[in-house]
Design a protein around this motif. Sequence first.
Motif, mmCIF file in Angstrom:
data_model
loop_
_atom_site.group_PDB
_atom_site.id
_atom_site.type_symbol
_atom_site.label_atom_id
_atom_site.label_comp_id
_atom_site.label_asym_id
_atom_site.label_seq_id
_atom_site.Cartn_x
_atom_site.Cartn_y
_atom_site.Cartn_z
ATOM 1 N N VAL A 19 0.854 -1.190 0.000
ATOM 2 C CA VAL A 19 0.000 0.000 0.000
ATOM 3 C C VAL A 19 0.889 1.239 0.000
ATOM 4 O O VAL A 19 1.834 1.321 0.783
ATOM 5 C CB VAL A 19 -0.928 0.042 1.244
ATOM 6 N N THR A 20 0.562 2.196 -0.859
ATOM 7 C CA THR A 20 1.242 3.489 -0.854
ATOM 8 C C THR A 20 0.319 4.482 -0.155
ATOM 9 O O THR A 20 -0.830 4.657 -0.565
ATOM 10 C CB THR A 20 1.525 3.969 -2.291
ATOM 11 N N ALA A 21 0.805 5.103 0.904
ATOM 12 C CA ALA A 21 -0.009 6.056 1.666
ATOM 13 C C ALA A 21 -0.152 7.378 0.909
ATOM 14 O O ALA A 21 0.780 7.824 0.231
ATOM 15 C CB ALA A 21 0.611 6.306 3.032
ATOM 16 N N ASN A 22 -1.335 7.975 1.041
ATOM 17 C CA ASN A 22 -1.630 9.316 0.524
ATOM 18 C C ASN A 22 -1.656 9.437 -0.996
ATOM 19 O O ASN A 22 -1.703 10.547 -1.520
ATOM 20 C CB ASN A 22 -0.652 10.358 1.093
ATOM 21 N N ILE A 23 -1.607 8.311 -1.698
ATOM 22 C CA ILE A 23 -1.667 8.330 -3.165
ATOM 23 C C ILE A 23 -2.735 7.324 -3.585
ATOM 24 O O ILE A 23 -2.665 6.155 -3.200
ATOM 25 C CB ILE A 23 -0.307 7.961 -3.795
ATOM 26 N N PRO A 24 -3.723 7.742 -4.359
ATOM 27 C CA PRO A 24 -4.779 6.794 -4.748
ATOM 28 C C PRO A 24 -4.256 5.714 -5.694
ATOM 29 O O PRO A 24 -3.325 5.944 -6.463
ATOM 30 C CB PRO A 24 -5.813 7.676 -5.448
ATOM 31 N N ASN A 25 -4.889 4.549 -5.616
ATOM 32 C CA ASN A 25 -4.526 3.464 -6.521
ATOM 33 C C ASN A 25 -5.339 3.575 -7.813
ATOM 34 O O ASN A 25 -6.084 4.541 -8.002
ATOM 35 C CB ASN A 25 -4.718 2.103 -5.825
ATOM 36 N N ARG A 26 -5.204 2.590 -8.679
ATOM 37 C CA ARG A 26 -5.920 2.620 -9.964
ATOM 38 C C ARG A 26 -7.437 2.524 -9.802
ATOM 39 O O ARG A 26 -8.180 2.856 -10.712
ATOM 40 C CB ARG A 26 -5.433 1.478 -10.850
#
Length: 190
Positions: A19-26
Motif C-alpha cells: 500500500v502506498t499512503a496518501n496516493i490513490p490506486n488505480r
Amino acid sequence: EMCIRDSPEDYILVSLPIVTANIPNRNLQGFQLEEISYFCPIYGCMIYQTFNKKCCHIDHQNNDPTKAKGVIADSNVQYVPRYDIWKINAVTLWDRSKDANLVKSILEKKRTGYSMGATVAAFLCSICGKVDNLDDHSCEHMKNKGKLYPVRGSDYARLAYQICSGTVYFEISSVSEPADPSAVSLDVYV
C-alpha cells in the motif's frame, strides 16, 4: 482456519510493498498515513498490522480461508525518501503444497503483482471530505471520480478519489495487474 502447513520448508518468502499512503490506486481509492498508522484499541494494533496473520490468496478468491495459498507473516510502515512517500510493506509466505504452479510462477518472476483486500467503514471525498454514499446522493466530485478540480487561488488541481476510512486489512492476493502499480516484488526467498 487457514489449513496451511506448519513446515518452513514448504514456503517461499515474498517481501513486498503493498500500500502506498496518501496516493490513490488505480481504483481511485487511497489510504492516508494517519489512517494506516493509527492505533486501533479494538484490534490492539496499528491499522497496518491488521494484515498480520491473515491469508494470502490468488486473484482475491478469498471467500474460503481453507483455500489460502499462504499467510502474511508481518507488516511495517516505511518512509521511502527517494520518492517522499510512505509504504506498507508485508512479508508473505506462500505454501508450495497448496499451489505448486503459483509458487513456481512467483519463483520464476512470471507473477510479480500483488493486491490487498480490506474492509472500509466509509469512503470520503478527497475534494470536499463528504462521505461517499456510493449512490445518487454522493457529492459532485465522487460522481466524477478521476476528474481534476482546481484549487482555489492556485495553478494546481486536485484529483477526486475516495479516501478510505475505518480500514481493516484482511488479505493479500497474487494478481496479474495490481491496483497499486508499485505493489510488485522481485524479492523472493526460498
